[in-house]
Motif scaffolding. Structure first.
Motif, short mmCIF file in Angstrom:
data_model
loop_
_atom_site.label_atom_id
_atom_site.label_comp_id
_atom_site.label_asym_id
_atom_site.label_seq_id
_atom_site.Cartn_x
_atom_site.Cartn_y
_atom_site.Cartn_z
N SER A 1 0.82 -1.21 0.00
CA SER A 1 0.00 0.00 0.00
C SER A 1 0.86 1.26 0.00
N SER A 2 2.13 1.13 0.39
CA SER A 2 3.03 2.28 0.39
C SER A 2 3.29 2.80 -1.01
N PHE A 3 3.06 1.97 -2.01
CA PHE A 3 3.23 2.41 -3.39
C PHE A 3 2.21 3.49 -3.77
N SER A 4 1.24 3.74 -2.90
CA SER A 4 0.26 4.81 -3.16
C SER A 4 0.96 6.14 -3.38
N TYR A 5 2.01 6.40 -2.61
CA TYR A 5 2.75 7.65 -2.76
C TYR A 5 3.46 7.71 -4.11
N VAL A 6 3.97 6.58 -4.54
CA VAL A 6 4.62 6.52 -5.85
C VAL A 6 3.60 6.79 -6.94
N VAL A 7 2.42 6.18 -6.82
CA VAL A 7 1.36 6.38 -7.81
C VAL A 7 0.96 7.84 -7.89
N VAL A 8 0.80 8.49 -6.74
CA VAL A 8 0.43 9.91 -6.73
C VAL A 8 1.55 10.74 -7.35
N GLY A 9 2.79 10.42 -7.03
CA GLY A 9 3.91 11.14 -7.62
C GLY A 9 3.94 11.03 -9.13
N VAL A 10 3.73 9.82 -9.64
CA VAL A 10 3.69 9.60 -11.08
C VAL A 10 2.50 10.34 -11.70
N ALA A 11 1.35 10.29 -11.03
CA ALA A 11 0.16 10.97 -11.54
C ALA A 11 0.40 12.48 -11.64
N ILE A 12 1.08 13.05 -10.65
CA ILE A 12 1.39 14.47 -10.68
C ILE A 12 2.26 14.80 -11.89
N ALA A 13 3.27 13.99 -12.12
CA ALA A 13 4.15 14.22 -13.26
C ALA A 13 3.40 14.11 -14.58
N VAL A 14 2.53 13.12 -14.69
CA VAL A 14 1.77 12.92 -15.93
C VAL A 14 0.82 14.08 -16.19
N VAL A 15 0.07 14.47 -15.14
CA VAL A 15 -0.87 15.58 -15.29
C VAL A 15 -0.13 16.87 -15.63
N ALA A 16 0.98 17.11 -14.94
CA ALA A 16 1.75 18.33 -15.20
C ALA A 16 2.29 18.34 -16.62
N ARG A 17 2.73 17.21 -17.11
CA ARG A 17 3.25 17.15 -18.48
C ARG A 17 2.15 17.44 -19.50
N ARG A 18 0.97 16.89 -19.25
CA ARG A 18 -0.15 17.12 -20.18
C ARG A 18 -0.59 18.57 -20.15
N ARG A 19 -0.43 19.23 -19.01
CA ARG A 19 -0.81 20.64 -18.90
C ARG A 19 0.35 21.57 -19.23
N ARG A 20 1.46 20.99 -19.69
CA ARG A 20 2.64 21.75 -20.09
C ARG A 20 3.18 22.61 -18.95
N MET A 21 3.22 22.03 -17.77
CA MET A 21 3.75 22.75 -16.62
C MET A 21 4.66 21.86 -15.78
N LEU A 22 5.31 20.89 -16.46
CA LEU A 22 6.22 20.00 -15.74
C LEU A 22 7.57 20.69 -15.59
N ASP A 23 7.65 21.59 -14.61
CA ASP A 23 8.88 22.33 -14.36
C ASP A 23 9.69 21.65 -13.26
N ALA A 24 10.77 22.31 -12.85
CA ALA A 24 11.66 21.72 -11.85
C ALA A 24 10.96 21.49 -10.53
N ARG A 25 10.11 22.43 -10.14
CA ARG A 25 9.43 22.32 -8.84
C ARG A 25 8.52 21.09 -8.80
N THR A 26 7.70 20.94 -9.82
CA THR A 26 6.79 19.79 -9.85
C THR A 26 7.55 18.49 -9.95
#
Length: 237
Positions: free
Chosen positions: A31-56
């Motif tokens: 269940s600890s992989f939940s954090y990994v999943v959220v991290g990956v989801a953030i990167a994917v969403v940010a990339r699709r919204r063209r805002m995958l910068d250093a901070r994200t």
């Protein structure tokens, strides 16, 4: 203390029975992989919204570190698994605090204090076993204050209404997560050590969602025009 005894005690307060397989607490570990999943989801969403910068990117990687550290703590339990479990949480909270401070102090750069703070937290955590837990508690309190000041300042590129929705959503999930955490303790009346339904595992999932909600409401601009602005504008400079 005998190191083998110390390792056996890791995770003992989280209800699930400690086994002798590769994953000592399989439900809590997986269940600890939940954090990994959220991290990956953030990167994917940010990339699709063209805002995958250093901070994200840093925040997404940090969340993945939280998850992998928790997997190590509840799974194979290497000698430094407590540090691997606690330190990434401190780093994630430090990042969140610095993002708010950058909005309160236009022109402030987040990267230098983040690097210095991470190195300092690592050294302190290495020197004292419980230091990371204390730092996490302090940073949570600081984060609440900083978020209140940011909301009051109106410098976040998002409407107050949207920010309020974010706070309400995070508070609601936090209440559920907190309840699951308490129910998942070994001394909880609902603790079933051999059950596949472990409240502590659900705590992992719900607390990971809180991190994701914070990113969405704190770092994703509401206005499509702002979304395409330079990173300096998005950082509140």
């Amino acid at each position: 203390m005998n190191p083998l005894v110390w390792l056996a005690e890791l995770g003992a307060s989280d209800c699930e029975r400690l086994g002798d397989d590769f994953l000592v607490q399989p439900v809590n570990a997986l269940s600890s992989f939940s954090y990994v999943v959220v991290g990956v989801a953030i990167a994917v969403v940010a990339r699709r919204r063209r805002m995958l910068d250093a901070r994200t990117t840093v925040f997404a990687v940090t969340l993945a570190g939280v998850g992998l550290g928790s997997v190590a703590f509840h799974g194979p339990q290497p000698p430094e698994s407590r540090l691997m479990h606690d330190l990434p949480i401190v780093v994630a909270l430090l990042f969140m605090v610095l993002q708010g401070l950058c909005l309160l102090r236009p022109g402030m750069r987040w990267a230098p204090p983040f690097v210095v703070g991470t190195l300092l937290a690592t050294a302190i955590s290495w020197a004292a076993d419980d230091a990371a837990s204390v730092m996490s508690g302090v940073l949570v309190a600081v984060l609440v204050v900083v978020e209140a000041l940011v909301f009051r300042s109106g410098r976040r590129p998002s409407s107050r209404r949207r920010q309020l929705r974010g706070y309400v959503a995070m508070a609601a999930v936090l209440v559920v997560a907190g309840a699951l955490y308490l129910l998942g303790r070994t001394d909880s009346p609902v603790c079933e050590p051999d059950s596949y339904l472990q409240p502590h595992g659900l705590w992992h999932a719900t607390s990971a969602i809180v991190f994701g909600l914070w990113w969405w409401f704190a770092m994703v601009p509401e206005d499509p025009v702002i979304e395409q602005a330079p990173d300096a504008v998005m950082a509140g400079r």
